[in-house]
Motif scaffolding. Sequence first.
Motif: not given
Length: 228
Positions: A112-127
Amino acid sequence: MTDAPIKVLICEDQELVRAGYLTIFSAQPDMEVVGEAADGRAAVEAARRLRPDVIVMDIRMPILDGIEATRQLAGPGATAPAKVLVVTTFNVDEYVYEALKAGASGFLLKDAPPAELANGVRTIARGDSLLAPAVTRTLIGHIADRLRPSATSKPARDRIIRALTARELEVLEQLSAGLSNAEIAGRLFIAPETVKTYISRILTKLQLRDRVQAVVLAYQAGLVRGDD
């Protein structure tokens, strides 16, 4: 006052991949890498010690694989379930299903592109759970091919049918196809906010943590199949 950064723990046995994740997440202004682990046992120990907001977990690791590490950190027996983002490749998709059953909040592909990985972490972090539709439809197809109704499927299916309204069952079926809230809203001609409300009710009634668990349960129970 600014929000505290998202604390990330990287669990990956390949040093080059681990270094890549470190570079990606460290470059995000809202993230902080608090630790790294090269095997599953070290991942469990580090997670319990560091209390990260999100654990980025590889599946294939030595000593203890990512599935068992996820089960120990996010499964039913975990006293304080962690948020785990599994990273995988299509050729190990059978393990992804097991990881989701073990309590993972979502998955992404390793390429996955770096931006998608970072956004994946954000998605899970917010529940929220992460079932990116573009990936999920393909991967669920692989998973569903392995899931056939069994003797234990009917009781689980009957329990779901008794617990949910007809509309909630429709939403669950659409959710299990890997559709986003907006896509479900479009198909059922309702507002995205209404879809969100339905999903919340489904999770409450079935005593599930997130939409990932709802999808897994739907396939386990034979409520939906890959050829539907």
